[in-house]
Design an enzyme around this catalytic site. Structure first.
Site: not given
Length: 503
Positions: A178, A228-229, A233, A250, A284, A382
């Protein structure tokens, strides 16, 4: 193989592209706001048919011997090495702003991970244990789970996909990708390299969160890989756990970097500029919190600012190190964090604004902030933008304490020439990865992943296969024989004069 046209929505089921029929929208170049192509949300019917097809292909794939399976994964690597990726790289640049040389580099670096896992799967098929009794062969074997779902980010859409897809395929699974909506076109274009694999073994279904949710919830998928975020996540982890599916999560980070008094300032500044501004800070493992000991603070800041001023800003297809941020929302978040820091006393040494000559597109200048303190949002969230937030600390001890004072724990960097500081940092920093004098490096044979809110599980290395396989204990007694502990028990076991119980 049906050709892929970025102007028409498609999905992919190896080796064919098929027209997608869900709600669609245009893909817009973040560097100049011009249209790049069109994508569509995968429909429930498309999702169901793809899941069914990949499961059917996987049942055959898991029966393929390890040598033959490895040979086909090497064929994928060969296809990557032979491919002309100029069009794919251009699509990636136009979709999300990545400078073209970095897009080409990402695609070219995908082949080694397929070769690594091809051979890893041949070598690591289980374990023979020391036997608990004579005449018994006792071992564990690894088997595939079935079909894995790979929910991908926009920043390294193809390389990070390959990290987990190669591991999953090597274990004997089928894969459904995806892609991130922002990089769907380049991901679909790349899928052509999988044509050597059996029909239906790998698929790519475009869409947003709803498609990911449907794939994870399906009883016909069996593992999840996500990048992703943190918020997304956690949602993926909960969804996978509710169905008892293993997941690699992750979830990003706010990586610290420590500049010690012994570090050569020019080298540290160059490394920090790369770690903070690479891909406009949309990595990241970007260095987002830079702790500089007092003895070298001023000289380091001056050198870092000079490096930042040398970086060229512009469209990724031009001569520029700093492309646009992926979206208007991404730039707005960066601007909010910079303004919050300014309001709380931070100083902008350079940058801190939209480039005046680039009014169209989501650009932001590489920015160096000083007088940064722990109460500022930029030190807790982040940022994912081209911001180097510099905090002055008294010494190495204070730097370690400050670096660990975070909900994140993905990576951490140190610049030093003192062996003691290097070893102490490697031991004491609370992160899944530590770099000394060379940030952002990875290795197919070493585990990639974070601690704390930065994620669960590991990509790459032998550990990177663990989410995609299950173990089975096998006990084989080659010569059937009556065992002393089998029913019925002898009478003396119930009337042991020594008072010992056998059951």
């Amino acid at each position: 193989m049906m050709s892929f046209d970025p102007g028409t929505p498609h999905y992919f089921l190896n080796p064919h592209f098929a027209a997608a029929h869900g709600p669609g929208h245009d893909v817009i170049d973040p560097g100049n706001l011009s249209p790049v192509g069109r994508i569509a949300e995968s429909t429930s019917g498309e999702i169901t048919s793809v899941i069914t097809a990949v499961n059917a292909a996987q049942r055959k794939w898991k029966a393929v011997d390890a040598k033959s399976r490895a040979g086909l994964l090497h064929e994928v690597a060969n296809a990557i090495e032979r491919a002309d990726f100029r069009h794919c790289a251009e699509l990636m640049t136009r979709e999300m702003g990545k400078p073209y040389p970095e897009a080409i580099g990402e695609l070219a670096n995908c082949a080694p991970v397929f070769r690594y896992y091809a051979e890893m799967a041949r070598d690591d098929a289980g374990k023979v244990a020391g036997t608990t009794q004579a005449g018994s062969f006792q071992f564990a074997r690894y088997e595939p789970l079935g079909v894995s779902v790979h929910v991908m980010p926009f920043n390294f859409p193809v390389l990070l996909m390959c990290w987990t897809v190669a591991a999953s395929l090597a274990c004997g699974n089928g894969c459904i990708v995806k892609p991130a909506p922002a990089t769907t076109l380049s991901t679909l274009e790349f899928m052509k390299v999988f044509s050597a694999l059996p029909d239906g073994l790998i698929a790519c279904l475009p869409g947003g969160a709803a498609v990911a949710e449907a794939l994870i919830a399906s009883p016909q998928t069996h593992a999840v890989a996500f990048t992703g975020s943190v918020a997304a996540g956690k949602a993926v982890a909960v969804a996978a756990a509710s169905n008892l599916k293993p997941a690699i999560i992750e979830a990003g980070g706010s990586d610290p970097m420590i500049i010690c008094a012994s570090a050569p300032v020019d080298i540290a500044a160059a490394g920090a500029a790369t770690a903070a501004f690479h891909l406009s800070g949309q990595v990241c493992t970007s260095a987002e919190r830079i702790y500089v000991v007092d003895a070298v603070h001023d000289s380091f800041v001056a050198a870092l600012a000079e490096r930042a001023k040398q970086l060229r800003i512009g469209h990724g297809l031009g001569r520029a190190e700093i492309g646009p941020l992926v979206s208007e929302a991404a730039r707005s978040r960066v601007m909010r964090l910079v303004e919050d820091a300014r309001a709380k006393g931070a100083s902008v040494v350079t940058g801190g604004r939209i480039p005046p000559e680039l009014g169209k597109g989501w650009f932001y200048e590489p920015t160096v902030l000083t007088n940064v303190t722990s109460d500022m949002a930029i030190m807790r969230e982040e940022c994912f933008g081209p911001i180097a937030a510099v905090c002055r600390v008294k010494d190495f001890e204070e730097a370690i304490t400050a670096a660990n004072n975070s909900a994140f724990g993905l990576g951490a960097s140190v610049f030093t020439t003192a062996l003691e500081e290097a070893m102490e940092a490697a031991e004491r920093l609370e992160s899944g990865m530590v770099w000394v004098n060379n940030p952002l490096i990875d290795n197919d044979a070493l585990p990639f992943g974070g601690w704390k809110n930065s994620g669960l599980g590991r990509e790459l290395s032998r550990q990177g296969m663990d989410a995609f396989r299950r173990s089975k204990m096998v006990i084989i007694d080659h010569k059937p024989a009556l065992q002393a502990w089998w029913y019925p028990y002898p009478d003396e076991w119930f009337h042991d004069t020594g008072g010992r119980k056998h059951v």
